[in-house]
Design a protein around this motif. Structure first.
Motif, PDB file in Angstrom:
ATOM      1  N   GLN A 103       0.832  -1.198   0.000  1.00 14.82           N
ATOM      2  CA  GLN A 103       0.000   0.000   0.000  1.00 14.82           C
ATOM      3  C   GLN A 103       0.869   1.253   0.000  1.00 14.82           C
ATOM      4  OE1 GLN A 103      -3.658   0.197  -0.081  1.00 14.82           O
ATOM      5  NE2 GLN A 103      -3.065  -1.780  -0.922  1.00 14.82           N
ATOM      6  N   ILE A 104       0.253   2.391  -0.304  1.00 11.74           N
ATOM      7  CA  ILE A 104       0.998   3.646  -0.405  1.00 11.74           C
ATOM      8  C   ILE A 104       0.201   4.773   0.255  1.00 11.74           C
ATOM      9  CG2 ILE A 104       0.041   4.148  -2.695  1.00 11.74           C
ATOM     10  CD1 ILE A 104       2.764   5.450  -3.377  1.00 11.74           C
ATOM     11  N   ILE A 105       0.924   5.660   0.938  1.00 15.33           N
ATOM     12  CA  ILE A 105       0.351   6.895   1.481  1.00 15.33           C
ATOM     13  C   ILE A 105       0.933   8.042   0.666  1.00 15.33           C
ATOM     14  CG2 ILE A 105       0.125   8.384   3.509  1.00 15.33           C
ATOM     15  CD1 ILE A 105       0.712   5.859   5.212  1.00 15.33           C
ATOM     16  N   PHE A 106       0.083   8.846   0.054  1.00 16.01           N
ATOM     17  CA  PHE A 106       0.538   9.867  -0.875  1.00 16.01           C
ATOM     18  C   PHE A 106       0.907  11.155  -0.159  1.00 16.01           C
ATOM     19  CE2 PHE A 106      -2.150   7.035  -3.378  1.00 16.01           C
ATOM     20  CZ  PHE A 106      -1.330   6.785  -4.470  1.00 16.01           C
ATOM     21  N   GLN A 107       1.674  11.986  -0.871  1.00 16.13           N
ATOM     22  CA  GLN A 107       2.168  13.248  -0.315  1.00 16.13           C
ATOM     23  C   GLN A 107       1.044  14.235  -0.048  1.00 16.13           C
ATOM     24  OE1 GLN A 107       5.035  15.234  -2.783  1.00 16.13           O
ATOM     25  NE2 GLN A 107       5.153  17.033  -1.493  1.00 16.13           N
ATOM     26  N   ASP A 108       0.156  14.419  -1.018  1.00 18.70           N
ATOM     27  CA  ASP A 108      -0.919  15.394  -0.900  1.00 18.70           C
ATOM     28  C   ASP A 108      -2.183  14.687  -0.418  1.00 18.70           C
ATOM     29  OD1 ASP A 108      -2.848  17.311  -1.097  1.00 18.70           O
ATOM     30  OD2 ASP A 108      -2.310  17.975  -3.113  1.00 18.70           O
ATOM     31  N   PRO A 109      -2.569  14.871   0.837  1.00 23.02           N
ATOM     32  CA  PRO A 109      -3.721  14.141   1.362  1.00 23.02           C
ATOM     33  C   PRO A 109      -5.052  14.596   0.777  1.00 23.02           C
ATOM     34  CG  PRO A 109      -2.944  15.732   2.978  1.00 23.02           C
ATOM     35  CD  PRO A 109      -1.954  15.753   1.838  1.00 23.02           C
ATOM     36  N   PHE A 110      -5.070  15.762   0.119  1.00 22.40           N
ATOM     37  CA  PHE A 110      -6.338  16.235  -0.448  1.00 22.40           C
ATOM     38  C   PHE A 110      -6.578  15.654  -1.839  1.00 22.40           C
ATOM     39  CE2 PHE A 110      -9.124  19.459  -2.474  1.00 22.40           C
ATOM     40  CZ  PHE A 110     -10.204  19.321  -1.608  1.00 22.40           C
ATOM     41  N   SER A 111      -5.565  15.744  -2.709  1.00 22.89           N
ATOM     42  CA  SER A 111      -5.755  15.259  -4.071  1.00 22.89           C
ATOM     43  C   SER A 111      -5.843  13.735  -4.140  1.00 22.89           C
ATOM     44  CB  SER A 111      -4.601  15.749  -4.960  1.00 22.89           C
ATOM     45  OG  SER A 111      -3.372  15.221  -4.531  1.00 22.89           O
ATOM     46  N   SER A 112      -5.400  13.034  -3.099  1.00 22.87           N
ATOM     47  CA  SER A 112      -5.447  11.565  -3.116  1.00 22.87           C
ATOM     48  C   SER A 112      -6.783  11.017  -2.618  1.00 22.87           C
ATOM     49  CB  SER A 112      -4.308  10.993  -2.270  1.00 22.87           C
ATOM     50  OG  SER A 112      -4.445  11.350  -0.906  1.00 22.87           O
ATOM     51  N   LEU A 113      -7.675  11.907  -2.170  1.00 28.35           N
ATOM     52  CA  LEU A 113      -8.991  11.478  -1.694  1.00 28.35           C
ATOM     53  C   LEU A 113     -10.065  11.979  -2.654  1.00 28.35           C
ATOM     54  CD1 LEU A 113      -8.621  12.325   2.120  1.00 28.35           C
ATOM     55  CD2 LEU A 113      -8.232  10.116   1.001  1.00 28.35           C
ATOM     56  N   LEU A 177      -4.250   1.182   5.673  1.00 30.22           N
ATOM     57  CA  LEU A 177      -4.272   0.097   6.657  1.00 30.22           C
ATOM     58  C   LEU A 177      -5.440  -0.867   6.457  1.00 30.22           C
ATOM     59  CD1 LEU A 177      -3.506   2.079   9.943  1.00 30.22           C
ATOM     60  CD2 LEU A 177      -1.951   0.542   8.732  1.00 30.22           C
ATOM     61  N   SER A 178      -6.423  -0.465   5.672  1.00 31.10           N
ATOM     62  CA  SER A 178      -7.659  -1.239   5.580  1.00 31.10           C
ATOM     63  C   SER A 178      -7.450  -2.667   5.103  1.00 31.10           C
ATOM     64  CB  SER A 178      -8.655  -0.522   4.657  1.00 31.10           C
ATOM     65  OG  SER A 178      -8.140  -0.455   3.323  1.00 31.10           O
ATOM     66  N   LEU A 179      -6.415  -2.906   4.302  1.00 29.48           N
ATOM     67  CA  LEU A 179      -6.176  -4.239   3.738  1.00 29.48           C
ATOM     68  C   LEU A 179      -5.145  -5.046   4.522  1.00 29.48           C
ATOM     69  CD1 LEU A 179      -6.158  -3.349  -0.076  1.00 29.48           C
ATOM     70  CD2 LEU A 179      -8.035  -4.200   1.324  1.00 29.48           C
ATOM     71  N   ASN A 180      -4.781  -4.564   5.713  1.00 32.33           N
ATOM     72  CA  ASN A 180      -3.778  -5.243   6.544  1.00 32.33           C
ATOM     73  C   ASN A 180      -2.478  -5.479   5.779  1.00 32.33           C
ATOM     74  OD1 ASN A 180      -5.632  -5.534   8.756  1.00 32.33           O
ATOM     75  ND2 ASN A 180      -6.555  -7.268   7.671  1.00 32.33           N
ATOM     76  N   PRO A 181      -1.855  -4.420   5.254  1.00 31.36           N
ATOM     77  CA  PRO A 181      -0.661  -4.605   4.423  1.00 31.36           C
ATOM     78  C   PRO A 181       0.556  -4.965   5.259  1.00 31.36           C
ATOM     79  CG  PRO A 181      -1.026  -2.281   4.819  1.00 31.36           C
ATOM     80  CD  PRO A 181      -2.200  -2.999   5.434  1.00 31.36           C
ATOM     81  N   LYS A 182       1.562  -5.506   4.573  1.00 30.86           N
ATOM     82  CA  LYS A 182       2.842  -5.778   5.216  1.00 30.86           C
ATOM     83  C   LYS A 182       3.839  -4.654   4.955  1.00 30.86           C
ATOM     84  CE  LYS A 182       2.402 -10.811   5.279  1.00 30.86           C
ATOM     85  NZ  LYS A 182       3.022 -12.102   4.899  1.00 30.86           N
ATOM     86  N   LEU A 183       3.739  -4.036   3.775  1.00 31.53           N
ATOM     87  CA  LEU A 183       4.630  -2.935   3.414  1.00 31.53           C
ATOM     88  C   LEU A 183       3.810  -1.713   3.023  1.00 31.53           C
ATOM     89  CD1 LEU A 183       7.549  -1.880   2.622  1.00 31.53           C
ATOM     90  CD2 LEU A 183       6.950  -2.562   0.289  1.00 31.53           C
ATOM     91  N   ILE A 184       4.169  -0.559   3.574  1.00 33.38           N
ATOM     92  CA  ILE A 184       3.533   0.698   3.199  1.00 33.38           C
ATOM     93  C   ILE A 184       4.613   1.651   2.691  1.00 33.38           C
ATOM     94  CG2 ILE A 184       2.216   2.702   3.960  1.00 33.38           C
ATOM     95  CD1 ILE A 184       0.833   1.014   5.987  1.00 33.38           C
ATOM     96  N   VAL A 185       4.428   2.155   1.480  1.00 34.41           N
ATOM     97  CA  VAL A 185       5.290   3.198   0.939  1.00 34.41           C
ATOM     98  C   VAL A 185       4.737   4.543   1.392  1.00 34.41           C
ATOM     99  CG1 VAL A 185       6.134   4.315  -1.153  1.00 34.41           C
ATOM    100  CG2 VAL A 185       5.984   1.815  -1.052  1.00 34.41           C
TER     101      VAL A 185
END
Length: 328
Positions: A103-113, A177-185
């Motif tokens: 999974q990935i967490i993006f830089q801009d929390p507004f444009s990614s939602l 986190l919703s998919l219970n990932p092992k690696l988060i970028v």
């Protein structure tokens, strides 16, 4: 920062000779006349439960590496292994078995939602696609995820524009986190936030890592956040990793001149503890479409030798690897 004895663990993910190029097209027929070499031969491993920090100037290829690992970008060459499985050439359908773990967490929390969806639908979407929980339990899981990231469950009926930047980033973390990932970028997850909010989000990520045994690739251009959360740090310059070592080694004993220059730019509260050996980088970063021959840093390096202009230094070393002729 997690206390991980990485030497005793098998790599969760291994990147081997990764190259990701983007074609440059010109003319009426859009012919390819060159390539942007965003990532040009990068290798490293990330061990289960650790955080690898990836730092460098803007445009050096950090985010492209992260997007390539989760296969939002297709690598041009090289291999990506997840728990020993080669996922480099898998189709989107074949990748579906791995998506929940990457999974990935993006830089801009507004444009990614999605601005047209309520928070409960944004977080629930991955659960529906991957059938992680039964349909009747989805909203219960959404409530649990909001609680994990420190948001009241009654917020789930709101839209993204009704939240602050820090709250939106927490929503992005909950979705990851919703998919219970092992690696988060974590692709510069705090760079768009106020300093006080940055600390809160970093503490949240650190707590979640300990609680869920998460593994992070933490991408940033600032050394402050990376120092706080990372077990090891990889320093990138113009598409290549030039140094990789434990965090304390990078800060106490940087070996590559570019790493030293980054540390010189890092503000230290007490001037008595500042590094006496200062290296100031001159000039701009060369274009990744036409990178310098030899060592890519030689055009800005104050200690460059003649060999640096003609040969590419290899990344050598085990616990502390450096790509520099002046060191190796």
């Amino acid at each position: 920062m997690s206390n991980v004895a990485v030497e005793k663990r098998e790599p969760l993910i291994t990147v081997d000779g990764l190259k990701t190029y983007y074609p440059i097209k010109k003319g009426i027929l859009s012919r390819t006349v060159g390539h942007i070499k965003a990532v040009d031969g990068v290798s490293f491993s990330i061990f289960e439960g650790e955080t690898l920090g990836l730092v460098g100037e803007s445009g050096c290829g950090k985010s492209t590496i992260g997007r390539s690992i989760v296969r939002l970008e297709n690598p041009t060459e090289g291999k990506i292994f997840f728990q020993g499985d080669d996922i480099t050439g898998l189709s989107n359908k074949q990748m579906s078995d791995y998506r929940s773990n990457l999974q990935i967490i993006f830089q801009d929390p507004f444009s990614s939602l999605n601005p047209r969806k309520r928070i409960k639908d944004i977080i629930a979407e991955p659960l529906k696609v991957h059938h992680i929980v039964p349909p009747k339990d989805i909203q219960k899981r959404v409530d649990e995820l909001l609680d994990m990231v420190g948001l009241p469950k009654q917020y789930k009926n709101r839209y993204p524009h009704e939240f602050s930047g820090g709250q939106r980033q927490r929503i992005g973390i909950a979705r990851a986190l919703s998919l219970n990932p092992k690696l988060i970028v974590c692709d510069e997850p705090v760079s768009a936030l106020d300093v006080s909010i940055q600390a809160q989000v970093l503490n949240l990520l650190s707590d979640l890592q300990k609680e869920l045994n998460l593994t992070y690739l933490f991408i940033a251009h600032g050394l402050g956040a990376v120092k706080y959360i990372s077990d090891r740090i990889a320093v990138m310059y113009l598409g290549k990793v030039v140094e990789i070592a434990k965090t304390e080694q990078i800060f106490k004993n940087p070996k590559h001149p570019y790493s030293l220059a980054l540390l010189n730019a890092y503000p230290v509260p007490n001037p008595n503890f500042r590094n006496k050996e200062r290296i100031v980088i001159q000039g701009d970063v060369p274009s990744p479409a036409n990178p310098p021959k030899g060592c890519r840093f030689h055009t800005r390096c104050p200690i460059a030798m003649d060999i640096c202009r003609h040969q590419v230094p290899e990344l050598k070393g085990t616990d502390h690897a450096v790509a520099c002729f002046a060191v190796n």
